[in-house]
Design a protein around this motif. Structure first.
Motif, PDB file in Angstrom:
ATOM      1  N   SER A  73       0.807  -1.213   0.000  1.00  0.00           N
ATOM      2  CA  SER A  73       0.000   0.000   0.000  1.00  0.00           C
ATOM      3  C   SER A  73       0.838   1.260   0.000  1.00  0.00           C
ATOM      4  CB  SER A  73      -0.939   0.003   1.202  1.00  0.00           C
ATOM      5  OG  SER A  73      -0.211  -0.125   2.413  1.00  0.00           O
ATOM      6  N   LEU A 118      -2.409 -11.927   2.940  1.00  0.00           N
ATOM      7  CA  LEU A 118      -2.058 -10.526   3.128  1.00  0.00           C
ATOM      8  C   LEU A 118      -1.356 -10.343   4.460  1.00  0.00           C
ATOM      9  CD1 LEU A 118      -2.556  -7.723   1.682  1.00  0.00           C
ATOM     10  CD2 LEU A 118      -4.368  -7.383   3.371  1.00  0.00           C
ATOM     11  N   VAL A 141      -0.398  -7.715   7.206  1.00  0.00           N
ATOM     12  CA  VAL A 141      -0.825  -6.398   7.674  1.00  0.00           C
ATOM     13  C   VAL A 141       0.023  -6.024   8.880  1.00  0.00           C
ATOM     14  CG1 VAL A 141      -2.746  -4.974   8.463  1.00  0.00           C
ATOM     15  CG2 VAL A 141      -3.175  -6.887   6.899  1.00  0.00           C
ATOM     16  N   LEU A 158      -0.184  -2.613   4.203  1.00  0.00           N
ATOM     17  CA  LEU A 158      -0.681  -3.892   3.704  1.00  0.00           C
ATOM     18  C   LEU A 158       0.254  -4.389   2.614  1.00  0.00           C
ATOM     19  CD1 LEU A 158      -3.182  -2.586   5.101  1.00  0.00           C
ATOM     20  CD2 LEU A 158      -4.596  -3.652   3.338  1.00  0.00           C
TER      21      LEU A 158
END
Length: 216
Positions: A141, A163, A165, A190
């Motif tokens: 991100s 994913l 995080v 992310l």
């Protein structure tokens, strides 16, 4: 790019900011802002967050309504389609407060590094975003993987893939079926650490009226 750069430029002009002024506040180079506005580069998720905050706009305003509206009707869906449930209320007062969207009609944004946001529904409510997010393998991100915080609370549900995080000092690895929720003011990032595409459903609700921020 779906004219994302043009929409950012329009928002900047409406806000009365010069290109250099936006670059300075976003802590990026003027040439980078120019490349984005001219469609030669794509912003990262974090960069788009920064632009929206500086320009005091909702990220919803940056979605390309034309790309969704120009899609052909599919099996009677669409604004005037006979299968669109919203028509059950027409000509009722409720029709302007209901959003039903066929996959072929979703407004979307393409970000840098293979990140895509698809808006699942849109209502007049301010300060929220309801999205299907897609991350290509290795996509993050933020450029360089920096942690970034923003207003609101963030909730996610993993449909496919893996994913990672990072929220503050904590690292979570989410797989199919996992869910999470957290205070988005905590710096976070992310990252798709799997070999396959990541797909999730995300909901973000902002504390600040008029400035929703989709998932980072």
């Amino acid at each position: 790019m779906n004219n994302l750069g043009e929409r950012i430029k329009d928002a900047r002009i409406r806000a009365g900011l010069s290109l250099r002024g936006l670059a300075r506040q976003a802590d990026v180079s003027p040439s980078f802002v120019s490349q984005i506005e001219n469609g030669k580069s794509q912003p990262s998720v974090a960069t788009l967050y920064g632009f929206a905050r500086i320009l005091d706009i909702s990220v919803d305003e940056l979605f390309d309504e034309r790309s969704a509206g120009q899609a052909p009707l599919v099996d009677g869906w669409g604004p005037d389609g006979e299968n669109n449930p919203i028509n059950a209320w027409v000509p009722s007062e409720f029709s302007s407060r209901v959003s039903v969207v066929h996959p072929a009609h979703r407004a979307h944004l393409e970000m840098a590094d293979g990140v895509r946001w698809e808006r699942l529904a849109a209502t007049p409510e301010q300060g929220m975003a309801f999205l299907r997010i897609i991350y290509a393998p290795g996509a993050t991100s933020t450029a360089g993987g920096d942690l970034v915080g923003h207003e609101g609370y963030e909730y996610g549900y993993v449909l496919k893939g893996m994913l990672e995080v990072t929220i503050g000092a904590e690292v979570f690895v989410l797989k199919e079926g996992d869910t999470l929720g957290f205070d988005s003011t905590i710096p976070h990032v992310l990252r798709n650490i799997g070999d396959d595409e990541f797909i999730g459903v995300w909901f973000v609700h902002s504390r600040r009226h008029g400035a929703p921020h989709p998932p980072s």
